[in-house]
Design an enzyme around this catalytic site. Structure first.
Site, PDB file in Angstrom:
ATOM      1  CG  HIS A  26      41.895  32.683  37.806  1.00  0.00           C
ATOM      2  ND1 HIS A  26      41.920  33.884  37.111  1.00  0.00           N
ATOM      3  CD2 HIS A  26      40.697  32.641  38.434  1.00  0.00           C
ATOM      4  CE1 HIS A  26      40.786  34.523  37.320  1.00  0.00           C
ATOM      5  NE2 HIS A  26      40.025  33.796  38.129  1.00  0.00           N
ATOM      6  CE  LYS A  50      30.909  38.338  36.340  1.00  0.00           C
ATOM      7  NZ  LYS A  50      32.121  37.690  36.856  1.00  0.00           N
ATOM      8  NE  ARG A  99      38.510  36.263  45.366  1.00  0.00           N
ATOM      9  CZ  ARG A  99      37.993  37.085  44.483  1.00  0.00           C
ATOM     10  NH1 ARG A  99      38.773  37.801  43.721  1.00  0.00           N
ATOM     11  NH2 ARG A  99      36.702  37.227  44.356  1.00  0.00           N
ATOM     12  CB  SER A 137      39.398  38.887  36.498  1.00  0.00           C
ATOM     13  OG  SER A 137      39.928  37.585  36.451  1.00  0.00           O
TER      14      SER A 137
END
Length: 171
Positions: A26, A50, A99, A137
């Site tokens: 990040h 979440k 990514r 994360s």
């Protein structure tokens, strides 16, 4: 220069995400995007689907601490549609880190939806530094829960807070 001219010249971007917790991946995107815009708002999403490890306020505090060196970076949070948050901040660009191909597929859907909701808002994809291409994360939290070394994954301040959170959860 009038206020409207200043506003027009002030390029504002938003980098939205959960940041639970903020990682070196990040920070790589934040550092690079902050060079491209007058103001970069790192916006913590309060995602009700979440179960975050850190509260929104805790995530904002972590981000404040690790982005101190970037004078044009602001930390905020939102719980509404991203395009509404963007309008409220007079921001014209969404910054997203990519990514992998699977990230791109998801992000392309989101960018297309946001464009449908507001054609004036652009989405910019930034490729992650290859050394962070595996990092998420979720991985950080998993390693931390099993008392693994996360020092290569998150800044020292975040590592300390992560260790404290894991200890508190163990009770």
């Amino acid at each position: 220069m009038s206020n409207s001219q200043l506003e027009a010249n002030n390029r504002i971007a938003v980098y939205p995400g959960s940041f639970d917790p903020v990682t070196y991946g990040h920070l790589d995107i934040i550092a690079r995007a902050s060079k491209q815009y007058d103001t970069l708002i790192v916006a913590v999403l309060n995602n009700t689907s979440k179960s975050p490890m850190f509260s929104v306020d805790e995530r904002k505090a972590l981000l404040h601490e690790v982005t101190r060196e970037f004078p044009n970076v602001q930390i905020d949070s939102f719980r509404d549609l991203l395009v509404r948050f963007m309008k409220s901040k007079k921001a014209g660009t969404i910054v997203r880190g990519i990514r992998s191909v699977s990230d791109f597929e998801y992000e392309l859907q989101m960018a297309s939806t946001n464009h449908l909701l507001d054609p004036d808002i652009e989405t910019i994809f930034m490729m992650t530094n290859p050394k962070y291409s595996y990092l998420s994360s979720s991985i950080v939290k998993e390693v931390a829960r099993f008392h693994g070394d996360v020092s290569e994954l998150v800044p020292p301040f975040v590592r300390t807070k992560l260790e404290e959170k894991v200890q508190a959860q163990l009770g």
